[in-house]
Design a protein around this motif. Structure first.
Motif, short mmCIF file in Angstrom:
data_model
loop_
_atom_site.label_atom_id
_atom_site.label_comp_id
_atom_site.label_asym_id
_atom_site.label_seq_id
_atom_site.Cartn_x
_atom_site.Cartn_y
_atom_site.Cartn_z
N VAL A 143 -6.94 -49.65 4.97
CA VAL A 143 -5.40 -48.93 5.62
C VAL A 143 -4.53 -50.45 6.18
O VAL A 143 -4.94 -51.30 5.74
N GLY A 144 -3.94 -49.76 6.49
CA GLY A 144 -2.42 -50.82 6.94
C GLY A 144 -2.74 -51.25 8.26
O GLY A 144 -2.59 -52.26 8.53
N LYS A 145 -3.22 -49.94 9.63
CA LYS A 145 -3.14 -50.61 10.76
C LYS A 145 -4.33 -49.59 11.45
O LYS A 145 -4.58 -48.51 11.17
N LEU A 146 -5.42 -50.18 11.11
CA LEU A 146 -6.65 -49.45 11.31
C LEU A 146 -5.79 -48.71 13.12
O LEU A 146 -6.14 -49.31 13.74
N ASP A 147 -6.25 -47.24 12.70
CA ASP A 147 -6.53 -46.01 13.98
C ASP A 147 -7.68 -46.50 13.81
O ASP A 147 -8.28 -45.61 13.18
N PRO A 148 -8.66 -46.00 14.85
CA PRO A 148 -9.48 -45.95 14.64
C PRO A 148 -10.49 -44.16 14.75
O PRO A 148 -11.02 -43.75 14.13
N ILE A 149 -9.08 -43.53 15.45
CA ILE A 149 -9.55 -41.84 15.57
C ILE A 149 -9.23 -41.49 14.09
O ILE A 149 -9.98 -40.42 13.53
N GLN A 150 -8.06 -42.21 13.45
CA GLN A 150 -7.80 -41.15 12.18
C GLN A 150 -8.82 -42.03 11.26
O GLN A 150 -9.84 -41.05 9.91
N VAL A 151 -9.61 -43.34 11.06
CA VAL A 151 -10.92 -43.55 10.68
C VAL A 151 -12.09 -42.93 10.26
O VAL A 151 -12.82 -42.09 9.70
N ALA A 152 -12.28 -42.78 12.36
CA ALA A 152 -13.57 -41.82 12.55
C ALA A 152 -13.80 -40.68 11.49
O ALA A 152 -14.44 -39.50 11.04
N SER A 153 -12.05 -39.49 11.78
CA SER A 153 -12.69 -39.07 11.04
C SER A 153 -12.52 -38.35 9.85
O SER A 153 -13.38 -37.84 9.21
N TYR B 164 -2.75 -45.35 3.66
CA TYR B 164 -4.28 -45.54 3.34
C TYR B 164 -4.77 -45.34 2.04
O TYR B 164 -4.17 -44.53 1.64
N ASP B 165 -5.67 -45.43 1.57
CA ASP B 165 -6.75 -45.36 0.18
C ASP B 165 -8.50 -44.65 0.75
O ASP B 165 -8.73 -45.90 1.63
N LEU B 166 -9.01 -44.55 -0.19
CA LEU B 166 -10.01 -43.81 0.19
C LEU B 166 -10.86 -43.48 -1.06
O LEU B 166 -10.20 -43.19 -2.73
N ALA B 167 -12.09 -45.03 -1.57
CA ALA B 167 -13.38 -44.11 -2.90
C ALA B 167 -14.11 -44.74 -2.21
O ALA B 167 -15.00 -45.10 -0.53
N GLY B 168 -15.15 -44.37 -3.14
CA GLY B 168 -16.32 -44.20 -2.95
C GLY B 168 -17.02 -44.23 -3.93
O GLY B 168 -16.83 -44.41 -5.09
N PHE B 169 -19.12 -44.75 -4.02
CA PHE B 169 -19.65 -45.02 -4.99
C PHE B 169 -21.29 -44.79 -4.52
O PHE B 169 -21.07 -44.05 -3.34
N GLY B 170 -21.46 -43.53 -5.49
CA GLY B 170 -22.59 -42.67 -5.19
C GLY B 170 -23.77 -43.27 -6.36
O GLY B 170 -23.89 -43.54 -7.54
N VAL B 171 -25.05 -42.72 -5.73
CA VAL B 171 -26.27 -43.33 -7.13
C VAL B 171 -26.90 -41.77 -6.19
O VAL B 171 -27.46 -41.57 -5.92
N TYR C 8 -0.54 -51.91 3.04
CA TYR C 8 -0.37 -50.99 3.32
C TYR C 8 0.83 -50.58 3.98
O TYR C 8 0.81 -51.42 4.74
N ALA C 9 1.81 -49.57 4.30
CA ALA C 9 2.37 -49.20 5.27
C ALA C 9 1.86 -48.55 6.08
O ALA C 9 0.94 -47.77 6.44
#
Length: 355
Positions: A115-125, A158-165, A153-154
């Motif tokens: 993220v550019g600026k961490l918004d706890p509510i946004q990230v938790a969502s 945000y960007d979102l990626a992941g890794f699964g096993v 980041y503005a």
């Protein structure tokens, strides 16, 4: 002479990174993450690494299968709409569905949010969406990373990626190498565009049609934004019981590259598939995108899933039983084609392809 501002001792927060906000985000997401834990998970949230025991595996020759992916430019729509609770499922699905096609049961997943600026509510969502998708897929959200990257980041982006096993017995890895002429293709429907082709989608919707995301579209029964933000379908629940009971020769997750690029990845040399595009109902969004963008039919099938998100290839003598298995569990499925001796990997039939 240095000003008082210049003399002021700097902190990480002055540079744009708020550690307290990060701690708050972790607290907000903790319950969602813990709700995904399987018995094999060791330790608790907050360690430097996630621990997962394989001691309970009853496989004779266990093989771990891994996959990683991101959500791509679909995130731009979520950011524009201020709706962040669905893209987590997209993130999980893109990796876990890929692991599934090898015959593997998903075990655990890790996410990465920048993220550019961490918004706890946004990230938790966002993380709640990831966690809910992990629970539906039967895998643990074992850990993750939230990176606050001020100046990169503005604000709001945000960007979102992941890794699964996942895990599968070596003797039961699904490779496609035994597919032969006459084998049947069973398609499971998608929920919409899923997470691929959004660069073309955005060009059509925003540039060609100049639409707003809150514009209601009668053919869709919802706004264009709601339709496009529909999350990618998770396929472990419908597919794993089939994999465990039948000899599934090959599986294809229809992602970027559509039918033309994904199906050939599992075909032996000299084998192609003939797909009847009239065998399943087309979702309205695809017809609209084709019409609005004047997109060639073949281009549609090499870019989008066109309403089929997963394909299983089985022997003809197993096809009816597989269809019955799916139907008994309330899963829709369609016989969409057959394998045939051919040097052409994918032949689409029906509709405009018969012209």
């Amino acid at each position: 002479m240095l000003s008082k501002e210049t003399n002021k001792g700097l902190t990480y927060a002055d540079a744009g990174v708020d550690i307290d906000a990060g701690n708050k985000a972790v607290e907000l997401m903790k319950d969602s993450v813990k709700a995904t834990y399987r018995p094999e998970v060791l330790g608790d949230l907050g360690g430097f690494g996630g621990l997962f025991s394989l001691m309970n595996s009853n496989l004779k020759k266990p093989v771990l299968v891994s996959g990683t992916d991101g959500v791509g430019t679909k995130l731009r729509l979520a950011i524009m709409m201020g709706k962040h609770d669905t893209v987590g499922q997209d993130c999980v699905a893109m990796s876990i569905n890929d692991v599934l096609v090898q015959g593997a049961e998903p075990l655990f997943f890790l996410d990465y949010i920048a993220v550019g600026k961490l918004d706890p509510i946004q990230v938790a969502s966002i993380v709640k969406g990831v966690a809910d998708a992990c629970r539906e897929s039967g895998c643990a959200l074992l850990g993750g990373e939230t990176a606050e990257m001020a100046g990169f980041y503005a604000k709001g982006d945000y960007d979102l990626a992941g890794f699964g096993v996942g895990i599968v017995d070596r003797d039961h890895v699904i490779t496609g190498e035994t597919i032969q002429s006459g084998d049947v293709l069973i398609g499971l429907p998608s929920t919409g565009v899923h997470s691929n082709g959004f660069s073309l989608v955005r060009k059509i919707v925003f540039e060609r049609k100049e639409m707003a995301l809150d514009q209601y579209v009668d053919e869709l029964g919802m706004t264009i934004g709601e339709c496009l933000l529909t999350p990618t379908r998770l396929y472990p629940k419908p597919c794993l019981p089939v994999i465990r009971k039948f000899d599934v020769k090959g599986m294809v997750h229809i992602t970027g590259g559509g039918f033309y690029e994904n199906i050939p990845r599992i075909l032996p040399k000299g084998i192609g598939v003939e797909v009847d595009i009239t065998a399943w109902p087309q979702l309205p969004i695809f017809g609209l995108l084709q019409q609005w963008g004047n997109v060639d039919k073949k281009e549609m099938y090499r870019t989008f899933n066109m309403g089929i998100g997963m394909i299983m290839v089985v022997a003809p003598e197993d096809a009816d039983a597989v269809m019955q298995n799916l139907s008994a569990r309330g899963e829709k499925a369609y016989v969409i084609g057959r394998a045939a001796a051919s040097d052409v990997p994918v032949t689409l039939q029906g509709g405009a392809f018969d012209d």
